[in-house]
Design a protein around this motif. Sequence first.
Motif, PDB file in Angstrom:
ATOM      1  N   TRP A 151     -46.083   8.446  21.109  1.00 43.92           N
ATOM      2  CA  TRP A 151     -45.899   9.846  21.492  1.00 43.92           C
ATOM      3  C   TRP A 151     -45.893  10.762  20.275  1.00 43.92           C
ATOM      4  O   TRP A 151     -46.474  11.836  20.286  1.00 43.92           O
ATOM      5  N   ALA A 158     -52.628  16.160  18.110  1.00 47.43           N
ATOM      6  CA  ALA A 158     -52.823  17.475  18.726  1.00 47.43           C
ATOM      7  C   ALA A 158     -52.671  18.591  17.707  1.00 47.43           C
ATOM      8  O   ALA A 158     -53.418  19.582  17.722  1.00 47.43           O
ATOM      9  N   ALA A 163     -54.403  22.263  18.423  1.00 44.91           N
ATOM     10  CA  ALA A 163     -53.936  22.565  19.776  1.00 44.91           C
ATOM     11  C   ALA A 163     -52.847  23.630  19.770  1.00 44.91           C
ATOM     12  O   ALA A 163     -52.734  24.416  20.717  1.00 44.91           O
ATOM     13  N   HIS A 168     -53.489  25.148  23.462  1.00 44.16           N
ATOM     14  CA  HIS A 168     -53.795  24.067  24.404  1.00 44.16           C
ATOM     15  C   HIS A 168     -52.518  23.260  24.673  1.00 44.16           C
ATOM     16  O   HIS A 168     -52.318  22.176  24.131  1.00 44.16           O
ATOM     17  N   TRP A 169     -51.680  23.819  25.518  1.00 45.45           N
ATOM     18  CA  TRP A 169     -50.369  23.219  25.770  1.00 45.45           C
ATOM     19  C   TRP A 169     -50.467  21.856  26.443  1.00 45.45           C
ATOM     20  O   TRP A 169     -49.562  21.031  26.323  1.00 45.45           O
ATOM     21  N   TRP A 170     -51.554  21.592  27.149  1.00 45.08           N
ATOM     22  CA  TRP A 170     -51.645  20.330  27.876  1.00 45.08           C
ATOM     23  C   TRP A 170     -51.788  19.128  26.945  1.00 45.08           C
ATOM     24  O   TRP A 170     -51.603  18.000  27.356  1.00 45.08           O
ATOM     25  N   TYR A 171     -52.106  19.381  25.668  1.00 42.41           N
ATOM     26  CA  TYR A 171     -52.102  18.299  24.684  1.00 42.41           C
ATOM     27  C   TYR A 171     -50.701  18.045  24.122  1.00 42.41           C
ATOM     28  O   TYR A 171     -50.413  16.958  23.637  1.00 42.41           O
ATOM     29  N   VAL A 173     -47.473  19.187  25.705  1.00 44.54           N
ATOM     30  CA  VAL A 173     -46.356  19.060  26.637  1.00 44.54           C
ATOM     31  C   VAL A 173     -46.111  17.621  27.093  1.00 44.54           C
ATOM     32  O   VAL A 173     -44.962  17.159  27.077  1.00 44.54           O
ATOM     33  N   PRO A 174     -47.139  16.844  27.524  1.00 40.13           N
ATOM     34  CA  PRO A 174     -46.859  15.489  28.049  1.00 40.13           C
ATOM     35  C   PRO A 174     -46.118  14.576  27.076  1.00 40.13           C
ATOM     36  O   PRO A 174     -45.077  14.018  27.444  1.00 40.13           O
TER      37      PRO A 174
END
Length: 205
Positions: A151, A158, A163, A168-171, A173-174
């Motif tokens: 992680w 990212a 990012a 590009h939050w989707w890179y 946040v997870p």
Amino acid sequence: MSLLVGLLAAVLSVAIGTLIGVTAGHFRGWYATVMMRVTDWFLVMPTLVLAIALATVMPRSLLTTVVAIGVTTWPTTARLVRAQTLAVETRPYIERARALGGGHRHIMVRHVLPNVMPLVLAQTTLIISSAILAEATLAFLGLGDPGVVSWGGLLQDAREAGAVSAGHWWYLVPPGVAIALVALAFTLCGRAVEQVLNPRLGVAR
């Protein structure tokens, strides 16, 4: 991989802390003084700084990350285990064991260690969350194993890909949410175990 590193680092940390805590509480004297001064030195030093220093001078691998975290997070366990060992050593059956010829190894393994294991179990669960955060930090700083996906490494990739500046939050946040949720889960589990075992520890004291 973050879970594996966190578990292995926590086991190493608790093993070192338990060994030093039990032996320092049992032998006392100059040995306990030296061990507690070493423990105090590790306590006042920033854990993350020591881990970064070790990870920098050692080869970048999974074993290096585990060792860097494990050998820098044991002092709290050593302090707690030593305090519990001192309390157990005052019990009458310890005196009877000594009077019957029980050696140091017999007393520590058969009498002291079983009484400190509940405390060690609760401490292990709490350390896992700290170890996971430390592993993510080392990976984010580029000090982890480059051939292993974690992680923290995902967050580092990212960031290097831009990012953050591109939004590009989707890179981001997870992996960030995964780290936070797993660390929180182990912390809550540790607190729950501590509450369950606390009455037994209270009787032991």
